[in-house]
Motif scaffolding. Structure first.
Motif, short mmCIF file in Angstrom:
data_model
loop_
_atom_site.label_atom_id
_atom_site.label_comp_id
_atom_site.label_asym_id
_atom_site.label_seq_id
_atom_site.Cartn_x
_atom_site.Cartn_y
_atom_site.Cartn_z
N GLU A 42 0.84 -1.20 0.00
CA GLU A 42 0.00 0.00 0.00
C GLU A 42 0.87 1.25 0.00
OE1 GLU A 42 -2.78 -2.45 3.08
OE2 GLU A 42 -0.75 -1.69 3.37
N TRP A 99 -10.68 -2.30 0.76
CA TRP A 99 -9.99 -1.53 1.79
C TRP A 99 -10.74 -1.66 3.11
CZ3 TRP A 99 -5.33 0.66 1.01
CH2 TRP A 99 -4.92 0.85 -0.30
N TYR A 125 -5.28 1.94 7.32
CA TYR A 125 -6.04 1.39 6.20
C TYR A 125 -5.28 0.19 5.63
CZ TYR A 125 -9.36 5.22 6.22
OH TYR A 125 -10.36 6.10 6.59
N TYR A 126 -6.01 -0.91 5.52
CA TYR A 126 -5.43 -2.15 5.02
C TYR A 126 -6.08 -2.54 3.70
CZ TYR A 126 -3.61 -2.83 9.77
OH TYR A 126 -2.95 -2.69 10.96
N CYS A 127 -5.26 -2.97 2.79
CA CYS A 127 -5.73 -3.50 1.51
C CYS A 127 -5.93 -5.02 1.66
CB CYS A 127 -4.67 -3.21 0.46
SG CYS A 127 -4.97 -3.97 -1.14
N ILE A 141 -13.76 3.66 -4.74
CA ILE A 141 -12.80 2.58 -4.96
C ILE A 141 -12.76 2.26 -6.45
CG2 ILE A 141 -14.50 0.74 -4.56
CD1 ILE A 141 -12.23 -0.87 -3.22
N ARG A 151 -10.30 -0.52 7.48
CA ARG A 151 -9.55 0.37 8.37
C ARG A 151 -9.74 -0.09 9.82
NH1 ARG A 151 -13.11 5.83 7.34
NH2 ARG A 151 -14.96 5.24 8.53
N CYS A 182 -2.85 0.23 -3.78
CA CYS A 182 -2.41 -1.07 -3.29
C CYS A 182 -2.12 -1.94 -4.51
CB CYS A 182 -3.47 -1.72 -2.43
SG CYS A 182 -3.14 -3.44 -1.98
N LEU A 213 -8.12 3.83 -3.60
CA LEU A 213 -9.20 4.40 -2.80
C LEU A 213 -9.02 5.91 -2.81
CD1 LEU A 213 -11.66 3.70 -1.00
CD2 LEU A 213 -10.13 3.96 0.97
#
Length: 121
Positions: A6, A36, A93-95, A69, A38, A22, A80
């Protein structure tokens, strides 16, 4: 050997915009849904937005109308776009991507390392 990397997080004032990216890399046969999520301290990771390989999208109610997105299947990348940011958007924030690696019989969920987004009031 599949990795999600990311980029694009940072510090922004309320009302501003940020764009997260990402990119999936490695020996990949196919990628299904990407999305995505969070997480904030003391809370569970929550869905922000997802997109299927055909482009259908889904958003958390809290970000509808502000976040968008999108994905580039040729680059194995999901984006995003975050507009009209609010302090409550702050978090890591995680992909996530549903990836079938090459030579693998099935799809598995992969996560990125996370990128911090901080929105100041």
């Amino acid at each position: 050997q599949v990795q999600l990397v990311e980029s694009g997080g940072g510090l922004m004032q309320a009302g501003g915009s940020l764009r997260l990216s990402c990119a999936a890399s490695g020996s990949i046969f196919s990628i299904g849904a990407m999305g995505w999520y969070r997480q904030t301290p003391g809370k569970q990771r929550e869905l922000v937005a997802t997109t299927t390989s055909s482009g259908s999208t889904n958003y958390a109610d809290s970000v509808k109308g502000r976040f968008a997105i999108s994905r580039d299947n040729g680059k194995n990348t999901v984006y995003l776009q975050m507009n009209s940011l609010k302090p409550e958007d702050t978090g890591v924030y995680y992909c996530n991507a549903q990836v079938r690696p090459s030579m693998a019989p099935m799809t598995a969920a992969y996560w990125g390392q996370g990128t911090q987004v901080t929105v100041s009031s």
